[in-house]
Write an enzyme that holds these catalytic residues in place. Structure first.
Site, short mmCIF file in Angstrom:
data_model
loop_
_atom_site.label_atom_id
_atom_site.label_comp_id
_atom_site.label_asym_id
_atom_site.label_seq_id
_atom_site.Cartn_x
_atom_site.Cartn_y
_atom_site.Cartn_z
N ASP A 8 -14.74 84.33 77.92
CA ASP A 8 -13.90 85.45 78.29
C ASP A 8 -12.57 85.31 77.56
O ASP A 8 -12.25 84.24 77.03
CB ASP A 8 -13.69 85.43 79.81
CG ASP A 8 -12.76 86.51 80.29
OD1 ASP A 8 -12.92 87.67 79.87
OD2 ASP A 8 -11.85 86.20 81.07
N CYS A 9 -11.78 86.38 77.53
CA CYS A 9 -10.49 86.32 76.82
C CYS A 9 -9.30 86.21 77.78
O CYS A 9 -8.68 85.17 77.89
CB CYS A 9 -10.33 87.55 75.92
SG CYS A 9 -8.85 87.48 74.87
N ASP A 10 -9.00 87.29 78.50
CA ASP A 10 -7.82 87.32 79.37
C ASP A 10 -7.95 86.30 80.50
O ASP A 10 -8.87 86.36 81.31
CB ASP A 10 -7.64 88.71 79.96
CG ASP A 10 -7.27 89.74 78.91
OD1 ASP A 10 -6.28 89.53 78.21
OD2 ASP A 10 -7.97 90.77 78.81
N ASP A 164 -12.81 82.96 83.87
CA ASP A 164 -11.76 82.61 84.83
C ASP A 164 -11.74 83.54 86.04
O ASP A 164 -10.93 83.34 86.95
CB ASP A 164 -10.38 82.67 84.17
CG ASP A 164 -9.91 84.09 83.96
OD1 ASP A 164 -8.87 84.48 84.54
OD2 ASP A 164 -10.59 84.83 83.25
#
Length: 210
Positions: A8-10, A164
């Site tokens: 994932d990124c954010d 996250d």
């Protein structure tokens, strides 16, 4: 068997979630609606932006202007330029994980690319960026992860998801992939095979033990 790592990124690679929600606070303040960035972050982490705005506009009885999303994106891009940082320990972890990697995000591709560039992470992923806006599938739908795995040339069983937020964790779990939950806020995870960890220092050993 080589494993493919799907990040994932954010909130996983870049510490962007507070800034994204600050953008929401700024834009809704212009409509006379007072929101709290911390509360928004805890409630909506990992959600599709359209769903967040739909729920907030219904809650406060407002119709968002047609240019609201574009203006919001512009505000967030400015906040990224001035304040965005990588997640603590992520660069050291990525340095110890030389295998194939991709970013799989509910955010638009240009936002992902901006975030990676600002945080010095672009070279870890190259062009392996999968945006829900391009694919037309948003987490928690697991198909976003199965699409990315197939495009990377891997079976689901040979992929590890690093997330996250519970929305992304659900997507990874339901895609049949080993899912690692970077649980910064000590949330309860209902999926039994998901492995929870609290710092990126732990990530390389967790992955290498799979």
């Amino acid at each position: 068997m080589e494993q493919c790592l799907l990040f994932d990124c954010d909130g996983t690679l870049v510490d962007s979630e507070k800034l994204c929600n600050l953008g929401i606070v700024i834009k809704f303040d212009e409509l006379g609606i007072k929101l709290d960035a911390e509360q928004l972050m805890m409630k909506y982490r990992g959600w599709e932006l359209a769903a967040v705005f739909e729920q907030l506009s219904a809650e406060f009885g407002v119709t968002l202007p047609s240019d609201f999303v574009a203006e919001y994106r512009s505000v967030v891009a400015g906040l990224f330029d001035s304040e965005l940082q990588p997640i603590a320990g992520i660069k050291a972890a990525l340095d110890l994980l030389p295998g194939p990697k991709a970013v799989v995000s509910n955010g638009p591709a240009d936002k992902i690319k901006q975030a990676l560039a600002l945080c010095g992470l672009t070279h870890y992923f190259g062009s392996n960026i999968y945006s829900a806006y391009d694919i037309g599938i948003w987490k928690p739908d697991p198909a976003i992860y199965t699409f990315a795995a197939k495009d990377m040339g891997f079976d689901s069983k040979d992929c590890i998801v690093i997330e996250d937020g519970l929305v992304g964790v659900e997507a990874g779990y339901k895609a049949g992939m080993q899912t690692l939950f970077y649980n910064r806020f000590n949330q309860t995870c209902a999926f039994p095979s998901v492995i929870t960890f609290n710092t990126m220092d732990e990530l390389p050993e967790l992955i290498n033990s799979q």
